[in-house]
Design an enzyme around this catalytic site. Structure first.
Site, PDB file in Angstrom:
ATOM      1  N   ARG A 162      18.334 -34.670 -16.549  1.00 41.80           N
ATOM      2  CA  ARG A 162      17.525 -35.748 -15.940  1.00 41.80           C
ATOM      3  C   ARG A 162      16.046 -35.622 -16.319  1.00 41.80           C
ATOM      4  O   ARG A 162      15.162 -35.943 -15.535  1.00 41.80           O
ATOM      5  CB  ARG A 162      17.664 -35.750 -14.414  1.00 41.80           C
ATOM      6  N   SER A 237      21.843 -41.083  -6.912  1.00 39.68           N
ATOM      7  CA  SER A 237      21.473 -39.744  -6.426  1.00 39.68           C
ATOM      8  C   SER A 237      19.987 -39.728  -6.102  1.00 39.68           C
ATOM      9  O   SER A 237      19.166 -40.022  -6.970  1.00 39.68           O
ATOM     10  CB  SER A 237      21.706 -38.688  -7.500  1.00 39.68           C
ATOM     11  N   GLU A 333      15.088 -36.922  -7.418  1.00 43.44           N
ATOM     12  CA  GLU A 333      15.348 -37.418  -8.775  1.00 43.44           C
ATOM     13  C   GLU A 333      14.691 -38.783  -8.935  1.00 43.44           C
ATOM     14  O   GLU A 333      14.223 -39.167 -10.005  1.00 43.44           O
ATOM     15  CB  GLU A 333      16.867 -37.535  -8.982  1.00 43.44           C
TER      16      GLU A 333
HETATM   17  N1  EPU Z   1      29.478 -32.641  -2.697  1.00 43.84           N
HETATM   18  C1  EPU Z   1      29.678 -32.464  -1.357  1.00 43.84           C
HETATM   19  N2  EPU Z   1      29.365 -33.467  -0.497  1.00 43.84           N
HETATM   20  C2  EPU Z   1      28.871 -34.646  -0.917  1.00 43.84           C
HETATM   21  C3  EPU Z   1      28.660 -34.851  -2.302  1.00 43.84           C
HETATM   22  C4  EPU Z   1      28.965 -33.831  -3.176  1.00 43.84           C
HETATM   23  O1  EPU Z   1      30.130 -31.414  -0.916  1.00 43.84           O
HETATM   24  O2  EPU Z   1      28.603 -35.517  -0.071  1.00 43.84           O
HETATM   25  C5  EPU Z   1      29.787 -31.549  -3.650  1.00 43.84           C
HETATM   26  C6  EPU Z   1      31.258 -31.320  -3.889  1.00 43.84           C
HETATM   27  O3  EPU Z   1      31.422 -29.939  -4.074  1.00 43.84           O
HETATM   28  C7  EPU Z   1      31.514 -32.024  -5.204  1.00 43.84           C
HETATM   29  C8  EPU Z   1      30.202 -31.752  -5.921  1.00 43.84           C
HETATM   30  O4  EPU Z   1      29.220 -31.828  -4.889  1.00 43.84           O
HETATM   31  O5  EPU Z   1      32.574 -31.462  -5.891  1.00 43.84           O
HETATM   32  C9  EPU Z   1      29.873 -32.737  -7.007  1.00 43.84           C
HETATM   33  O6  EPU Z   1      29.885 -34.046  -6.501  1.00 43.84           O
HETATM   34  P1  EPU Z   1      29.975 -35.311  -7.496  1.00 43.84           P
HETATM   35  O7  EPU Z   1      31.027 -35.109  -8.488  1.00 43.84           O
HETATM   36  O8  EPU Z   1      30.014 -36.538  -6.648  1.00 43.84           O
HETATM   37  O9  EPU Z   1      28.631 -35.228  -8.324  1.00 43.84           O
HETATM   38  P2  EPU Z   1      27.145 -34.920  -7.893  1.00 43.84           P
HETATM   39  O10 EPU Z   1      26.753 -33.593  -8.423  1.00 43.84           O
HETATM   40  O11 EPU Z   1      26.977 -35.149  -6.435  1.00 43.84           O
HETATM   41  C10 EPU Z   1      26.195 -35.912 -10.141  1.00 43.84           C
HETATM   42  C11 EPU Z   1      25.151 -36.911 -10.561  1.00 43.84           C
HETATM   43  C12 EPU Z   1      25.656 -38.336 -10.340  1.00 43.84           C
HETATM   44  C13 EPU Z   1      26.910 -38.524 -11.154  1.00 43.84           C
HETATM   45  C14 EPU Z   1      27.948 -37.472 -10.705  1.00 43.84           C
HETATM   46  C15 EPU Z   1      29.201 -37.512 -11.520  1.00 43.84           C
HETATM   47  C16 EPU Z   1      23.037 -35.806 -10.256  1.00 43.84           C
HETATM   48  C17 EPU Z   1      21.782 -35.719  -9.444  1.00 43.84           C
HETATM   49  N3  EPU Z   1      23.928 -36.693  -9.835  1.00 43.84           N
HETATM   50  O12 EPU Z   1      26.362 -36.064  -8.723  1.00 43.84           O
HETATM   51  O13 EPU Z   1      24.677 -39.219 -10.853  1.00 43.84           O
HETATM   52  O14 EPU Z   1      27.460 -39.824 -10.959  1.00 43.84           O
HETATM   53  O15 EPU Z   1      27.382 -36.142 -10.851  1.00 43.84           O
HETATM   54  O16 EPU Z   1      28.923 -37.032 -12.803  1.00 43.84           O
HETATM   55  O17 EPU Z   1      23.172 -35.093 -11.244  1.00 43.84           O
HETATM   56  C18 EPU Z   1      22.810 -40.561 -10.256  1.00 43.84           C
HETATM   57  O18 EPU Z   1      22.135 -39.795 -10.947  1.00 43.84           O
HETATM   58  O19 EPU Z   1      22.303 -41.548  -9.671  1.00 43.84           O
HETATM   59  C19 EPU Z   1      24.216 -40.271 -10.080  1.00 43.84           C
HETATM   60  C20 EPU Z   1      24.978 -40.952  -9.213  1.00 43.84           C
END
Ligand code: EPU
Length: 337
Positions: A162, A237, A333
């Site tokens: 990012r 995010s 972010e």
């Molecule tokens: N998790 C939780 N609770 C929540 C959300 C997440 O426990 O409410 C934990 C879980 O362990 C889950 C892990 O976080 O397995 C990862 O969650 P997720 O796959 O939803 O991905 P993220 O890390 O929360 C990132 C990006 C998203 C992108 C997703 C999928 C960032 C800041 N965000 O989110 O990007 O869609 O991965 O690749 O890196 C964005 O930037 O606007 C965005 C939505």
């Protein structure tokens, strides 16, 4: 080109925050862009793309230029690769769907990310195991101070998680005009290793997915977790996933043996901020008109009438609580303006 005064930006930011621009111009060509810059040479303009990664906390007492440049064209092609140039004002998701309709591979995992093409390099958007930096060849940008058009190669963009040069060394100095991507015409690299995609494909009994099937799976996952900004104001995010020293992670594990992580390097790990926020009790919580999404704690939402200040207060409260609980600082972010 029309310049509006005291213009409401509510429809131009996906958080749906009310804020006014002192002057507002939407430009549809590079000539129009140059014209407006020449007209207000002394002012540093605010450049607005899809408005999907910003939180407005005040009126913008300056010139706001909405980049509405359109056009998608083939820059070059070989038998198995194609370079596509898309103008900055093209909607990102519509562009991804266009590439899939033409059976060009590379962007399918980044389906349904809000925003416009021109802002994708600024924060090296990414999702489900793909990032812009994996397919972007270069972008063209106009230097505000000189009016010169400069090419930034992928390498020159200094991409990180990012991150790019446009958020750092050359912040606010350039306006991205178009972005060129190298995509595959055959032998597409299908990457479904990101857990949720495999689960979604399995649910649909698809074992050998094509580009569209991967895109559809990503769309289904995103729609199930992320609120539609047209219905509920949000900016995706709100925080980055913090990257912390492995030693700190191991220390934190002693108190919380379940903290998930992704390895970044031998010495660093990335922790999902959504997990830290959920464990801090915020998931689905509402504070007046501001809140935390009930299906993805990384997303802050505006229930309708929140001000930017209310959103910022909530975001700080979350940051402080997460820090108290885990000793980990989570950084926004979203650009807070
Ligand atoms: N998790 C939780 N609770 C929540 C959300 C997440 O426990 O409410 C934990 C879980 O362990 C889950 C892990 O976080 O397995 C990862 O969650 P997720 O796959 O939803 O991905 P993220 O890390 O929360 C990132 C990006 C998203 C992108 C997703 C999928 C960032 C800041 N965000 O989110 O990007 O869609 O991965 O690749 O890196 C964005 O930037 O606007 C965005 C939505």
């Amino acid at each position: 080109m029309h310049i509006e005064e005291n213009f409401s930006l509510k429809r131009y930011n996906t958080f749906g925050i009310e804020a006014k621009a002192a002057l507002f111009a939407s430009v549809e060509s590079i000539d129009e862009l140059k014209e407006v810059l020449n007209k207000f040479p002394e002012a540093t303009p605010f450049i607005l793309g899809g408005g999907s990664n910003m939180l407005l906390t005040q009126d913008l007492n300056k010139l706001v230029i909405h980049i509405n440049l359109k056009g998608i064209s083939i820059a070059s092609e070989t038998e198995d690769k194609v370079c596509i140039q898309a103008a900055a004002g093209e909607n990102w998701h519509e562009f991804v769907l266009w590439t899939i309709a033409h059976n060009y591979g590379g962007l399918q995992n980044m389906s349904l990310i809000p925003g416009n093409v021109g802002t994708t390099p600024i924060q090296n958007i990414g999702a489900y195991g793909a990032e812009i930096k994996n397919s972007m060849v270069s972008c063209e940008a106009l230097e505000i101070a000189t009016g010169n058009i400069v090419v930034f190669t992928n390498e020159a963009c200094k991409f990180g998680y990012r991150e790019s040069i446009f958020k750092n060394e050359v912040k606010d100095q350039y306006i991205i005009l178009n972005v060129t991507f190298e995509l595959t015409k055959t032998n597409h690299k299908i990457n479904t290793s990101y857990g949720a995609i495999e689960e979604e494909l399995a649910r649909q009994n698809i074992s050998n997915p094509n580009l569209r099937e991967v895109s559809d799976a990503v769309i289904a996952i995103r729609q199930s977790k992320l609120p539609d900004p047209k219905v509920l104001g949000n900016s995706g995010s709100f925080y980055k996933n913090p990257i912390i020293p492995r030693i700190q992670y191991e220390e934190a594990l002693k108190k919380n043996p379940n903290i998930p992580h992704y390895n970044v390097s031998e010495t660093e790990v990335k922790v999902p901020a959504g997990w830290l926020i959920e464990q801090s009790g915020f998931k689905g919580k509402r504070f007046g008109e501001a809140g935390v999404h009930d299906k993805q704690a990384l997303v802050l939402v505006n229930y309708g009438g929140a001000t930017g200040a209310e959103m910022v207060d909530l975001s700080k409260h979350i940051q402080e609580t997460v820090f108290q609980n885990f000793g980990i600082h989570i950084e926004a972010e979203v650009n807070i303006i």
